[in-house]
Design an enzyme around this catalytic site. Structure first.
Site, mmCIF file in Angstrom:
data_model
loop_
_atom_site.group_PDB
_atom_site.id
_atom_site.type_symbol
_atom_site.label_atom_id
_atom_site.label_comp_id
_atom_site.label_asym_id
_atom_site.label_seq_id
_atom_site.Cartn_x
_atom_site.Cartn_y
_atom_site.Cartn_z
ATOM 1 N N ARG A 59 0.832 -1.207 0.000
ATOM 2 C CA ARG A 59 0.000 0.000 0.000
ATOM 3 C C ARG A 59 0.869 1.259 0.000
ATOM 4 O O ARG A 59 0.577 2.240 -0.680
ATOM 5 C CB ARG A 59 -0.918 -0.010 1.223
ATOM 6 C CG ARG A 59 -1.869 1.169 1.305
ATOM 7 C CD ARG A 59 -2.926 0.938 2.370
ATOM 8 N NE ARG A 59 -3.821 2.086 2.491
ATOM 9 C CZ ARG A 59 -3.904 2.874 3.560
ATOM 10 N NH1 ARG A 59 -3.143 2.632 4.621
ATOM 11 N NH2 ARG A 59 -4.736 3.889 3.577
ATOM 12 N N HIS A 63 0.732 4.273 -2.766
ATOM 13 C CA HIS A 63 0.476 5.658 -2.378
ATOM 14 C C HIS A 63 1.640 6.568 -2.749
ATOM 15 O O HIS A 63 1.437 7.750 -3.032
ATOM 16 C CB HIS A 63 0.183 5.736 -0.879
ATOM 17 C CG HIS A 63 -1.201 5.315 -0.517
ATOM 18 N ND1 HIS A 63 -1.961 5.969 0.427
ATOM 19 C CD2 HIS A 63 -1.981 4.301 -1.001
ATOM 20 C CE1 HIS A 63 -3.151 5.377 0.527
ATOM 21 N NE2 HIS A 63 -3.170 4.362 -0.316
ATOM 22 N N ASN A 91 -3.229 8.990 4.291
ATOM 23 C CA ASN A 91 -1.992 8.268 4.613
ATOM 24 C C ASN A 91 -1.729 8.081 6.102
ATOM 25 O O ASN A 91 -0.736 7.441 6.473
ATOM 26 C CB ASN A 91 -0.786 8.983 3.999
ATOM 27 C CG ASN A 91 -0.679 8.777 2.499
ATOM 28 O OD1 ASN A 91 -1.302 7.863 1.952
ATOM 29 N ND2 ASN A 91 0.093 9.618 1.840
ATOM 30 N N HIS A 188 -5.899 -5.378 -3.086
ATOM 31 C CA HIS A 188 -6.800 -5.390 -1.936
ATOM 32 C C HIS A 188 -7.005 -6.795 -1.373
ATOM 33 O O HIS A 188 -7.714 -6.969 -0.384
ATOM 34 C CB HIS A 188 -8.162 -4.796 -2.322
ATOM 35 C CG HIS A 188 -8.137 -3.312 -2.498
ATOM 36 N ND1 HIS A 188 -9.185 -2.600 -3.036
ATOM 37 C CD2 HIS A 188 -7.172 -2.387 -2.220
ATOM 38 C CE1 HIS A 188 -8.881 -1.308 -3.062
ATOM 39 N NE2 HIS A 188 -7.660 -1.162 -2.585
#
Length: 315
Positions: A59, A63, A91, A188
């Site tokens: 993740r 990001h 975040n 995911h």
């Protein structure tokens, strides 16, 4: 005016990104030949003590790449009045930054000033997938680290509440296709979600119903039990029942109406994305091949200027 504003926003975002043609899988072959094994050890050691680490690193990389390219700007700490990306609203739940710190320390000891934090994060994300039972791939290397990190820019990240049009636009602004959107959404399959990311589907969905009617009723009921209206700050659920294993169950859950996010369900709202999701639901091999292609493509978006000595501060 709205169209002009959207166009200017798109141009501003695109100005941050470029696809590097200088990246190569053997970039450190002579200057730091053991770099991959050093990073792999740091990730493996951390994951042995904390099963949440692999999902966190994957993740984190995503990001990072969606803001100014894969330049490790997400790793920079806030300083003075400058609030960095890691402290932006989307975040604040990122964690395991210490794993990158540990990897950087080991790499700097072996070959100081050579390997960028951006490359370390890209390699760590790959190793996180492998440790979770997923595929491996050659990570192109040679990224540079950025010197700018702004919490205000994290609003550019695709949100879990996005519909398919918003998702398509967000990915397209970064040169990523619908194929990439569906494949990367498969990330995911790993991790945990806080209630805040899907509460829009189980509380006050619209003016006529409290729960998203496209959610499986029993699944929605279990989510509401875990996440009441005034839920505990850290409450949430696993992304899927096998949330520490990299597999294709995420796609199967979408068709069972048991996907957590509006953005997950949105993959069924366009014929092409629905067909791709169905393909990946029926074949883990097809999913992993597509995921590798899209990860390499996404991680090749660059934008940095230096090789940091410390991943948390600019040189």
């Amino acid at each position: 005016m709205a169209i002009m504003s959207a166009l200017l926003t798109s141009l501003l975002i695109l100005s941050f990104f470029s696809y590097a043609t200088s990246l190569s899988s053997n970039h450190y072959a002579k200057t730091c030949p053991n770099v991959e094994s050093l990073i792999r050890k740091a990730v493996r050691d951390a994951a042995t003590n904390d099963k949440k680490v692999p999902a966190a690193l994957l993740r984190m990389h995503f990001h990072d790449c969606f803001i100014r390219g894969c330049d490790a700007s997400v790793l920079l700490d806030s300083k003075g009045k400058n609030k960095a990306e890691k402290d932006g609203p989307p975040n604040v739940s990122l964690h395991s930054f210490y794993v990158i710190d540990d990897a950087k320390k080991a790499v700097e000891s072996a070959c100081p000033g050579i390997v960028s934090c951006a490359d370390i994060l890209a390699l760590a994300a790959r190793d996180a997938v492998v440790l979770s039972g997923g595929p491996s791939w050659d990570v192109p290397k040679g990224r540079k680290d950025g010197r700018t990190s702004l919490a205000s820019e994290t609003r550019q990240l695709p949100a879990p509440t996005f519909n398919i049009s918003q998702l398509q636009q967000s990915f397209a602004q970064r040169g990523l296709s619908l194929d990439d959107l569906v494949a990367l959404s498969g990330g995911h399959t790993l991790g945990f979600s806080h209630c805040s990311s899907f509460k829009n589907r189980i509380h006050n969905f619209n003016s006529t119903t409290g729960v998203d009617p496209t959610l499986n009723p029993s699944f929605a009921a279990s989510l509401k039990q875990t996440c009441p209206v005034k839920n505990a700050k850290n409450a949430g659920v696993a992304m899927d029942p096998s949330s520490t294993s990299f597999d294709n169950k995420y796609y199967k859950l979408i068709f069972q109406q048991k996907a957590l996010f509006s953005s997950d369900k949105a993959l069924l709202d366009m014929t092409k994305t629905k067909n791709l999701a169905a393909k990946f639901a029926s074949s883990k091999d097809e999913f992993t091949k597509a995921f590798i292609r899209s990860m390499i493509k996404m991680s090749s978006i660059t934008g940095g200027q230096e090789v940091r000595k410390n991943c948390r501060v600019v040189n």
